[in-house]
Scaffold this motif. Sequence first.
Motif, PDB file in Angstrom:
ATOM      1  N   ASN A   1      -2.359  -0.731   9.345  1.00  0.00           N
ATOM      2  CA  ASN A   1      -2.282  -1.837   8.398  1.00  0.00           C
ATOM      3  C   ASN A   1      -1.039  -2.668   8.697  1.00  0.00           C
ATOM      4  O   ASN A   1      -0.253  -2.347   9.595  1.00  0.00           O
ATOM      5  CB  ASN A   1      -2.273  -1.321   6.956  1.00  0.00           C
ATOM      6  CG  ASN A   1      -1.201  -0.257   6.732  1.00  0.00           C
ATOM      7  OD1 ASN A   1      -0.129  -0.302   7.332  1.00  0.00           O
ATOM      8  ND2 ASN A   1      -1.488   0.713   5.876  1.00  0.00           N
ATOM      9  N   VAL A   2      -0.859  -3.741   7.932  1.00  0.00           N
ATOM     10  CA  VAL A   2       0.253  -4.652   8.179  1.00  0.00           C
ATOM     11  C   VAL A   2       1.584  -3.973   7.905  1.00  0.00           C
ATOM     12  O   VAL A   2       2.602  -4.308   8.527  1.00  0.00           O
ATOM     13  CB  VAL A   2       0.093  -5.930   7.339  1.00  0.00           C
ATOM     14  CG1 VAL A   2       1.277  -6.863   7.534  1.00  0.00           C
ATOM     15  CG2 VAL A   2      -1.188  -6.659   7.728  1.00  0.00           C
ATOM     16  N   ALA A   3       1.623  -3.007   6.981  1.00  0.00           N
ATOM     17  CA  ALA A   3       2.872  -2.291   6.713  1.00  0.00           C
ATOM     18  C   ALA A   3       3.366  -1.594   7.976  1.00  0.00           C
ATOM     19  O   ALA A   3       4.570  -1.543   8.248  1.00  0.00           O
ATOM     20  CB  ALA A   3       2.671  -1.279   5.588  1.00  0.00           C
ATOM     21  N   GLY A   4       2.453  -1.035   8.773  1.00  0.00           N
ATOM     22  CA  GLY A   4       2.839  -0.407  10.028  1.00  0.00           C
ATOM     23  C   GLY A   4       3.363  -1.408  11.040  1.00  0.00           C
ATOM     24  O   GLY A   4       4.248  -1.092  11.841  1.00  0.00           O
ATOM     25  N   VAL A   5       2.833  -2.624  11.003  1.00  0.00           N
ATOM     26  CA  VAL A   5       3.342  -3.682  11.877  1.00  0.00           C
ATOM     27  C   VAL A   5       4.753  -4.079  11.461  1.00  0.00           C
ATOM     28  O   VAL A   5       5.650  -4.235  12.290  1.00  0.00           O
ATOM     29  CB  VAL A   5       2.404  -4.905  11.831  1.00  0.00           C
ATOM     30  CG1 VAL A   5       2.955  -6.039  12.689  1.00  0.00           C
ATOM     31  CG2 VAL A   5       1.001  -4.517  12.294  1.00  0.00           C
ATOM     32  N   ALA A   6       4.960  -4.229  10.142  1.00  0.00           N
ATOM     33  CA  ALA A   6       6.260  -4.656   9.634  1.00  0.00           C
ATOM     34  C   ALA A   6       7.365  -3.668   9.987  1.00  0.00           C
ATOM     35  O   ALA A   6       8.487  -4.067  10.302  1.00  0.00           O
ATOM     36  CB  ALA A   6       6.187  -4.851   8.122  1.00  0.00           C
ATOM     37  N   ALA A   7       7.052  -2.369   9.940  1.00  0.00           N
ATOM     38  CA  ALA A   7       8.070  -1.348  10.210  1.00  0.00           C
ATOM     39  C   ALA A   7       8.568  -1.403  11.646  1.00  0.00           C
ATOM     40  O   ALA A   7       9.665  -0.913  11.942  1.00  0.00           O
ATOM     41  CB  ALA A   7       7.504   0.038   9.908  1.00  0.00           C
ATOM     42  N   ARG A   8       7.805  -2.016  12.535  1.00  0.00           N
ATOM     43  CA  ARG A   8       8.151  -2.013  13.957  1.00  0.00           C
ATOM     44  C   ARG A   8       8.465  -3.412  14.494  1.00  0.00           C
ATOM     45  O   ARG A   8       8.482  -3.614  15.700  1.00  0.00           O
ATOM     46  CB  ARG A   8       7.003  -1.372  14.739  1.00  0.00           C
ATOM     47  CG  ARG A   8       6.820   0.100  14.366  1.00  0.00           C
ATOM     48  CD  ARG A   8       5.459   0.650  14.744  1.00  0.00           C
ATOM     49  NE  ARG A   8       5.360   2.061  14.374  1.00  0.00           N
ATOM     50  CZ  ARG A   8       4.945   2.496  13.178  1.00  0.00           C
ATOM     51  NH1 ARG A   8       4.582   1.618  12.250  1.00  0.00           N
ATOM     52  NH2 ARG A   8       4.886   3.783  12.907  1.00  0.00           N
ATOM     53  N   THR A   9       8.690  -4.358  13.581  1.00  0.00           N
ATOM     54  CA  THR A   9       9.009  -5.723  13.972  1.00  0.00           C
ATOM     55  C   THR A   9      10.362  -6.118  13.398  1.00  0.00           C
ATOM     56  O   THR A   9      10.566  -6.016  12.185  1.00  0.00           O
ATOM     57  CB  THR A   9       7.939  -6.700  13.453  1.00  0.00           C
ATOM     58  OG1 THR A   9       6.656  -6.319  13.958  1.00  0.00           O
ATOM     59  CG2 THR A   9       8.250  -8.117  13.890  1.00  0.00           C
ATOM     60  N   PRO A  10      11.299  -6.552  14.222  1.00  0.00           N
ATOM     61  CA  PRO A  10      12.613  -6.925  13.686  1.00  0.00           C
ATOM     62  C   PRO A  10      12.504  -8.093  12.708  1.00  0.00           C
ATOM     63  O   PRO A  10      11.817  -9.076  12.967  1.00  0.00           O
ATOM     64  CB  PRO A  10      13.409  -7.304  14.937  1.00  0.00           C
ATOM     65  CG  PRO A  10      12.390  -7.603  15.981  1.00  0.00           C
ATOM     66  CD  PRO A  10      11.212  -6.738  15.677  1.00  0.00           C
ATOM     67  N   GLY A  11      13.180  -7.964  11.565  1.00  0.00           N
ATOM     68  CA  GLY A  11      13.204  -9.033  10.579  1.00  0.00           C
ATOM     69  C   GLY A  11      11.993  -9.118   9.684  1.00  0.00           C
ATOM     70  O   GLY A  11      11.901 -10.018   8.847  1.00  0.00           O
ATOM     71  N   PHE A  12      11.047  -8.172   9.804  1.00  0.00           N
ATOM     72  CA  PHE A  12       9.795  -8.211   9.045  1.00  0.00           C
ATOM     73  C   PHE A  12       9.830  -7.102   7.999  1.00  0.00           C
ATOM     74  O   PHE A  12      10.023  -5.934   8.318  1.00  0.00           O
ATOM     75  CB  PHE A  12       8.626  -8.010  10.016  1.00  0.00           C
ATOM     76  CG  PHE A  12       7.252  -8.258   9.417  1.00  0.00           C
ATOM     77  CD1 PHE A  12       7.080  -8.660   8.107  1.00  0.00           C
ATOM     78  CD2 PHE A  12       6.116  -8.085  10.194  1.00  0.00           C
ATOM     79  CE1 PHE A  12       5.818  -8.883   7.574  1.00  0.00           C
ATOM     80  CE2 PHE A  12       4.845  -8.295   9.685  1.00  0.00           C
ATOM     81  CZ  PHE A  12       4.700  -8.703   8.374  1.00  0.00           C
ATOM     82  N   SER A  13       9.658  -7.471   6.722  1.00  0.00           N
ATOM     83  CA  SER A  13       9.603  -6.499   5.629  1.00  0.00           C
ATOM     84  C   SER A  13       8.376  -6.781   4.782  1.00  0.00           C
ATOM     85  O   SER A  13       7.912  -7.925   4.686  1.00  0.00           O
ATOM     86  CB  SER A  13      10.855  -6.575   4.748  1.00  0.00           C
ATOM     87  OG  SER A  13      12.006  -6.199   5.454  1.00  0.00           O
ATOM     88  N   MET A  14       7.870  -5.730   4.138  1.00  0.00           N
ATOM     89  CA  MET A  14       6.652  -5.874   3.343  1.00  0.00           C
ATOM     90  C   MET A  14       6.762  -5.059   2.072  1.00  0.00           C
ATOM     91  O   MET A  14       7.213  -3.918   2.068  1.00  0.00           O
ATOM     92  CB  MET A  14       5.438  -5.419   4.146  1.00  0.00           C
ATOM     93  CG  MET A  14       4.142  -5.424   3.339  1.00  0.00           C
ATOM     94  SD  MET A  14       2.730  -4.834   4.298  1.00  0.00           S
ATOM     95  CE  MET A  14       1.516  -4.617   2.981  1.00  0.00           C
ATOM     96  N   GLY A  15       6.366  -5.644   0.959  1.00  0.00           N
ATOM     97  CA  GLY A  15       6.231  -4.945  -0.307  1.00  0.00           C
ATOM     98  C   GLY A  15       4.789  -5.035  -0.777  1.00  0.00           C
ATOM     99  O   GLY A  15       3.985  -5.772  -0.208  1.00  0.00           O
ATOM    100  N   GLU A  16       4.460  -4.279  -1.832  1.00  0.00           N
ATOM    101  CA  GLU A  16       3.082  -4.278  -2.300  1.00  0.00           C
ATOM    102  C   GLU A  16       3.059  -4.018  -3.796  1.00  0.00           C
ATOM    103  O   GLU A  16       3.130  -2.887  -4.249  1.00  0.00           O
ATOM    104  CB  GLU A  16       2.259  -3.219  -1.556  1.00  0.00           C
ATOM    105  CG  GLU A  16       0.768  -3.315  -1.804  1.00  0.00           C
ATOM    106  CD  GLU A  16      -0.027  -2.331  -0.954  1.00  0.00           C
ATOM    107  OE1 GLU A  16      -0.498  -2.741   0.117  1.00  0.00           O
ATOM    108  OE2 GLU A  16      -0.145  -1.157  -1.359  1.00  0.00           O
ATOM    109  N   PHE A  17       2.987  -5.102  -4.599  1.00  0.00           N
ATOM    110  CA  PHE A  17       2.853  -4.978  -6.039  1.00  0.00           C
ATOM    111  C   PHE A  17       1.593  -4.195  -6.377  1.00  0.00           C
ATOM    112  O   PHE A  17       1.588  -3.302  -7.205  1.00  0.00           O
ATOM    113  CB  PHE A  17       2.821  -6.368  -6.674  1.00  0.00           C
ATOM    114  CG  PHE A  17       2.416  -6.371  -8.116  1.00  0.00           C
ATOM    115  CD1 PHE A  17       3.226  -5.783  -9.065  1.00  0.00           C
ATOM    116  CD2 PHE A  17       1.231  -6.960  -8.524  1.00  0.00           C
ATOM    117  CE1 PHE A  17       2.862  -5.782 -10.411  1.00  0.00           C
ATOM    118  CE2 PHE A  17       0.864  -6.967  -9.846  1.00  0.00           C
ATOM    119  CZ  PHE A  17       1.678  -6.367 -10.795  1.00  0.00           C
TER     120      PHE A  17
END
Length: 738
Positions: free
Chosen positions: A68-84
């Motif tokens: 999922n996109v959360a897995g992408v965010a964890a491995r991309t510099p400057g990319f963070s993700m939250g999920e309400f």
Amino acid sequence: MLTKPTLRPLTAAIALASITTTLPTLAETFALEEVVVTAQKRAQDMQDVPIAVTAMNEELIKQAGITNVAGVAARTPGFSMGEFNPTQPQLFIRGIGSNGDGAGGGEQSVAMFVDGVYVNRSAGTGLELFDIAGIEVLRGPQGTLWGKNAIAGAINVTTKKPADEFSAKVEIGTGNYGLRSYRGMISGPLTDKLNAKLTYNQKDRDAYVDSVISDVETGDIDSSSARAQFLLTPSDSVEILISMDYGEDQRTGTAAVPNETGLVPAASNAVGLTLAAMQAANLIPTADFHENYLENAGHTTMDSQGASVQVDWDLNDKTLTSITAYRESKTSFSNIGLGVGPTAFPLLDVDNYAEESSRMISQEFRLAGDTENLNWQTGLYFNQEKTSRNEGGNFQGTMTGGFALSDDTFQKNETTSYAAFAQATFAATDRLDLTFGIRYTKEEKDFENRGISGAGLYVLEDYDVAVDESWNATTYKFVTNYQLLDDTMVYASAATGFKSGGFDGVATGATEAASPFEQEEALNLEIGFKSMLVDNRLRLNGALFHTSYDDLQLLQTFDDGNPATLVDPLKTINAGEAETQGIELEAEFALTENWRLSGTYAYLNTEYTKFQEGLTPDLVPNEGNKLRNAPRNAWNLAVSYSKDLSIGGAVDARLEYVAKDKAYQDIQNFEHGAIPAYRIYNMRMAYTSADEQWEVAGWVNNAFDEEYYAHNYQISPFGAFHVPALPRTYGLTLTYSM
């Protein structure tokens, strides 16, 4: 003013680079593979693209367990993700993102595209990723080629095309928390001019957050998706790709846990004890990190489907591309915000809910060509989206005989977007390229909103409004890149971005419902380098950037000073001015023929530099605070090992370390509303048979059972509610290919 970023956190990375560049040439050759990206809507070696882009190929996606996109965010510099909640993922790049959700807004500042088709609603970015050939994350404003509100960046997901030879794959996975996953793919030719592919994905997992006052559990997954594609080549100069997909996801509501310092309402409009005080008085049981006080699990459902046709027509020295797409989605959620319910203790219970349906059609035409010194492309884009949304809140309790009240909003919106764009790269010399791009975008919104006040929880007075508004902007990009050495390219760029305005879906009254928030704009200045060193065994890329934003859109609960509202209203404001600057590094090093090291690092320094005066509430005292989802330092380090075995077959293993500093979640930088720093380890080991048909892999995520937040949000005046991330998970995956 922004402070100058310190380079001390980069010492280790720079030292590694300086050491490896002086290593002697080895007799063996085990160079890194070329990474091909389409960040500029044409296939290029990533090292030749003057953009800060992170690319993940099919092999990395598999080894890192990215679904999922959360897995992408964890491995991309400057990319963070939250999920309400799963229907509203919040994607942030370099501290800029969106958490809007109304029918008249809700577009992500980080735009996602799947096979060139824009994902128009945020829920579409939250579904499971499968059958993926590659993922690219473009950081910074993408206002020329990608457009459509990609003011913070873009995610380009590419699926695998149907093959011209028969192939098939079956994957079965199992793990703790009742994990069961099934994936299948079959691809091959139907005729000499037609290839086809069918893929299927299903994933089920039990809940991981338990209630201490009932048998309610939250945090489960029940998702499935399928994709069919047909690749038609009627002639040597024409290729037609037809894609159809369907996905559904059903879960309980958000696995939220209230902060112990948060206040709990004790009566209609009075604030009572904190949870910690109630626990100390034995009024409610104590809850651990993965426990809450829900008596109702709530629900989340997502259904999406779509179809697209891409035609590529080779016109000798030019290529004409047409992408026609249709997408529709339906989402529904019910989140229990204050979970200490009516039967556990005589308190209030708040349920926030929404039902939404959306349909989108889009059309893009591109004409691209090459001459000896010039590469160019130009195009037109059209997008129309119709969204209906019912949103509100239930407010209930057991005091004075019990009561149940609700506020409701009924929203309809039609967004029409037009754009024309062009970009050209001129080879001024053998080593110097100059790129200029420009795009004109106009976006119109026709919005209707009817609000019914039953509780005064969100809506104070009934209203019925119909309004329309339009926004437009001309955005540009200028880049110069120079081949400093045969293996090192440097670049400098200036790029602008634009995100259209909109309307809040939930408003306190008619004036607020009919008042739009305005467009936001950005200017990004960036210098960077891309290099292949040590006989192509070390890939080292970096970027230094400074981005300024005007009229930044912020959605948050704000104290309106009205004692009649139990919950402070959630609204979008244009904050004024903000800045973000930082450093990003990415490296991959083939240490030996069997060992590889890779890592990313991001340093972010962000600031709200100016708030508009005269706002209610007054936000000027928050000038100088940090932007949302912008950890100061973030790392991702991985070591992998692969080896052919003398007994036949091969093994590969991967150990990964992910670390992020604290990230605030609101303008006021409330400590109780922040996501604290965390450090986690992930592991995977696999065996592949000698004929490469069988693979069995064991994996562990969050190996040391770190307790950290996946998201945190504040509901004033009741404190914060955090969504705990998954504890330690582990499992086995068996794959058969033919």
